[in-house]
Design a protein around this motif. Structure first.
Motif, PDB file in Angstrom:
ATOM      1  N   TRP A 144      10.333  -1.773   4.452  1.00 18.19           N
ATOM      2  CA  TRP A 144       9.159  -1.236   3.295  1.00 18.19           C
ATOM      3  C   TRP A 144       7.962  -0.450   4.096  1.00 18.19           C
ATOM      4  CZ3 TRP A 144      10.339   0.427  -1.148  1.00 18.19           C
ATOM      5  CH2 TRP A 144       9.204   0.786  -2.349  1.00 18.19           C
ATOM      6  N   ILE A 145       7.719  -0.968   5.166  1.00 23.30           N
ATOM      7  CA  ILE A 145       6.318  -0.547   5.790  1.00 23.30           C
ATOM      8  C   ILE A 145       6.410   0.921   5.686  1.00 23.30           C
ATOM      9  CG2 ILE A 145       5.126  -0.480   7.995  1.00 23.30           C
ATOM     10  CD1 ILE A 145       5.764  -3.357   8.372  1.00 23.30           C
ATOM     11  N   PRO A 146       7.252   1.748   6.198  1.00 17.62           N
ATOM     12  CA  PRO A 146       7.405   3.179   6.422  1.00 17.62           C
ATOM     13  C   PRO A 146       7.176   3.845   4.959  1.00 17.62           C
ATOM     14  CG  PRO A 146       9.187   2.391   7.485  1.00 17.62           C
ATOM     15  CD  PRO A 146       8.793   1.371   7.098  1.00 17.62           C
ATOM     16  N   VAL A 147       7.608   3.293   3.848  1.00 16.45           N
ATOM     17  CA  VAL A 147       7.294   3.682   2.637  1.00 16.45           C
ATOM     18  C   VAL A 147       5.625   3.468   2.210  1.00 16.45           C
ATOM     19  CG1 VAL A 147       7.794   3.428  -0.047  1.00 16.45           C
ATOM     20  CG2 VAL A 147       9.480   2.776   1.732  1.00 16.45           C
ATOM     21  N   VAL A 148       5.084   2.210   2.638  1.00 15.80           N
ATOM     22  CA  VAL A 148       3.458   2.034   2.424  1.00 15.80           C
ATOM     23  C   VAL A 148       2.831   3.366   3.169  1.00 15.80           C
ATOM     24  CG1 VAL A 148       1.783   0.739   2.794  1.00 15.80           C
ATOM     25  CG2 VAL A 148       4.030  -0.148   2.155  1.00 15.80           C
ATOM     26  N   ILE A 149       3.299   3.713   4.318  1.00 13.73           N
ATOM     27  CA  ILE A 149       2.634   4.613   5.282  1.00 13.73           C
ATOM     28  C   ILE A 149       2.789   5.847   4.675  1.00 13.73           C
ATOM     29  CG2 ILE A 149       2.642   5.750   7.590  1.00 13.73           C
ATOM     30  CD1 ILE A 149       3.721   3.115   8.812  1.00 13.73           C
ATOM     31  N   PHE A 150       4.056   6.247   4.001  1.00 13.89           N
ATOM     32  CA  PHE A 150       4.123   7.607   3.242  1.00 13.89           C
ATOM     33  C   PHE A 150       3.347   7.621   2.251  1.00 13.89           C
ATOM     34  CE2 PHE A 150       6.740  10.186   0.296  1.00 13.89           C
ATOM     35  CZ  PHE A 150       6.656  11.101   1.068  1.00 13.89           C
ATOM     36  N   ARG A 219       0.427  -6.190   3.295  1.00 12.76           N
ATOM     37  CA  ARG A 219       0.095  -7.368   3.442  1.00 12.76           C
ATOM     38  C   ARG A 219       1.250  -8.463   2.961  1.00 12.76           C
ATOM     39  NH1 ARG A 219      -6.344  -7.466   2.390  1.00 12.76           N
ATOM     40  NH2 ARG A 219      -6.970  -7.122   4.586  1.00 12.76           N
ATOM     41  N   CYS A 220       1.757  -7.910   1.885  1.00 16.98           N
ATOM     42  CA  CYS A 220       2.803  -8.757   0.877  1.00 16.98           C
ATOM     43  C   CYS A 220       4.030  -8.739   1.624  1.00 16.98           C
ATOM     44  CB  CYS A 220       3.257  -7.896  -0.329  1.00 16.98           C
ATOM     45  SG  CYS A 220       4.466  -8.948  -1.214  1.00 16.98           S
ATOM     46  N   VAL A 221       4.318  -7.606   2.658  1.00 15.73           N
ATOM     47  CA  VAL A 221       5.518  -7.488   3.294  1.00 15.73           C
ATOM     48  C   VAL A 221       5.375  -8.564   4.823  1.00 15.73           C
ATOM     49  CG1 VAL A 221       7.094  -6.033   4.965  1.00 15.73           C
ATOM     50  CG2 VAL A 221       6.253  -5.222   2.387  1.00 15.73           C
ATOM     51  N   PRO A 228       6.934  -6.007  -2.140  1.00  9.96           N
ATOM     52  CA  PRO A 228       5.828  -5.932  -2.900  1.00  9.96           C
ATOM     53  C   PRO A 228       6.160  -5.611  -4.543  1.00  9.96           C
ATOM     54  CG  PRO A 228       5.535  -4.241  -1.367  1.00  9.96           C
ATOM     55  CD  PRO A 228       6.840  -4.739  -1.219  1.00  9.96           C
ATOM     56  N   ASP A 229       5.232  -6.163  -5.415  1.00  7.52           N
ATOM     57  CA  ASP A 229       5.538  -6.369  -6.739  1.00  7.52           C
ATOM     58  C   ASP A 229       5.706  -4.777  -7.168  1.00  7.52           C
ATOM     59  OD1 ASP A 229       3.673  -5.746  -9.552  1.00  7.52           O
ATOM     60  OD2 ASP A 229       5.053  -7.517  -9.213  1.00  7.52           O
ATOM     61  N   GLY A 230       6.684  -4.711  -8.154  1.00  7.63           N
ATOM     62  CA  GLY A 230       7.153  -3.449  -8.565  1.00  7.63           C
ATOM     63  C   GLY A 230       5.958  -2.556  -9.260  1.00  7.63           C
ATOM     64  N   ARG A 231       4.838  -3.083  -9.930  1.00  9.69           N
ATOM     65  CA  ARG A 231       3.871  -2.588 -10.533  1.00  9.69           C
ATOM     66  C   ARG A 231       2.985  -1.849  -9.423  1.00  9.69           C
ATOM     67  NH1 ARG A 231      -1.315  -3.498 -10.778  1.00  9.69           N
ATOM     68  NH2 ARG A 231      -2.662  -2.597 -12.174  1.00  9.69           N
ATOM     69  N   GLY A 236       0.834   2.414  -6.728  1.00 12.09           N
ATOM     70  CA  GLY A 236       0.645   3.310  -5.388  1.00 12.09           C
ATOM     71  C   GLY A 236       1.193   4.777  -5.196  1.00 12.09           C
ATOM     72  N   PHE A 237       2.451   4.923  -5.750  1.00  5.30           N
ATOM     73  CA  PHE A 237       3.026   6.102  -5.607  1.00  5.30           C
ATOM     74  C   PHE A 237       2.409   7.074  -6.764  1.00  5.30           C
ATOM     75  CE2 PHE A 237       6.799   4.725  -3.491  1.00  5.30           C
ATOM     76  CZ  PHE A 237       6.825   5.797  -2.361  1.00  5.30           C
TER      77      PHE A 237
END
Length: 262
Positions: A144-150, A219-221, A228-231, A236-237
């Protein structure tokens, strides 16, 4: 969304120029630098070491695996800080080229933010070293980290576009933004737990601070070994796309006037 799609198509047509601009920004940053690319790894490590010493001994926040907690917040916020700060002068700094030939002007801002993303990827090496030192277990959630970076990239790009067009007309924007960044940093739980704040401030940060969304996901990951939580993912998006749309709209609305002010 149609606006974003059109800009992606134009960016693809000018992909060679975009690549050259990104490479130029990276080379300029490390030109005549003794440590060169190694500094992108060493800098977050040294900053983290100082902050760990200060906050572990002076303030004594009870956070498990504090070095990991700290370097995640520090690195993500620094990435957004560098990307948006570099974006401010992306138009005025390329005035000579803009005056000579037609080039989609947002390419310059996008290249600055993208070169900052590459610098951020270098600093991830420092983060990984801290993870190994603190014996963080790798698992599938790390995908999931690349998604957070995106998300951080889209948000920084949107904010960068807004700041770049604003700086054309108001050159003092850099000083105002530096003050905002300082306040923003202290209102983001980078080196302290959010529980230390008053309840009303906790709610405000959790609802309106985009960097809180991204840092908490990361941090969750890493620290909780969970998705991470869906909300949190949704907001974030939403914040990233909203920033991008507002940035593109403001840029599109003012770009025809740039030539008169640069």
């Amino acid at each position: 969304m149609e606006l974003i799609k059109r800009r992606i198509m134009v960016c693809y047509q000018y992909r060679s120029l975009f690549q050259e601009l990104v490479i130029k920004d990276i080379k300029l940053k490390y030109r005549r630098s003794f440590l060169g690319y190694f500094w992108s790894i060493l800098n977050p490590l040294l900053t983290m070491l100082v902050l760990v010493i200060v906050f572990s001994n002076m303030f004594r926040f009870d956070i498990e695996n504090f070095p990991v907690y700290l370097i995640i917040g520090q690195t993500l916020f620094a990435a957004m800080n560098e990307a948006t700060t570099m974006a401010i002068w992306s138009i005025t700094g390329n005035a000579s080229l803009i005056k000579k030939v037609y080039v989609p002007k947002y390419i310059f801002t996008m290249s600055r933010v993208s070169s900052s993303l590459i610098n951020f990827l270098f600093s991830l090496v420092a983060m990984i070293l801290v993870f190994l030192w603190c014996r963080v277990t790798l698992n599938w959630c790390f995908l999931w980290i690349p998604v957070v970076i995106f998300q951080v990239y889209l948000f920084s790009l949107g904010l960068g576009l807004f700041l770049a067009q604003a700086a054309v007309f108001f050159r003092d924007i850099q000083y105002i933004y530096s003050v905002i960044l300082t306040a923003w940093m202290y209102l983001t739980p980078i080196f302290y737990p959010i529980a230390q704040l008053p309840l009303w401030l906790q709610k405000g940060i959790a609802a309106y601070n985009p960097m809180y969304f991204y840092i908490t996901q990361f941090r969750c990951v890493v620290m909780e070994q969970a998705m991470p939580d869906g909300r949190l993912i949704g907001v974030g998006f939403f914040a990233a796309i909203l920033a991008l749309l507002l940035g593109l709209w403001s840029f599109e609305r003012t770009q025809d006037k740039f030539i008169l002010y640069i």
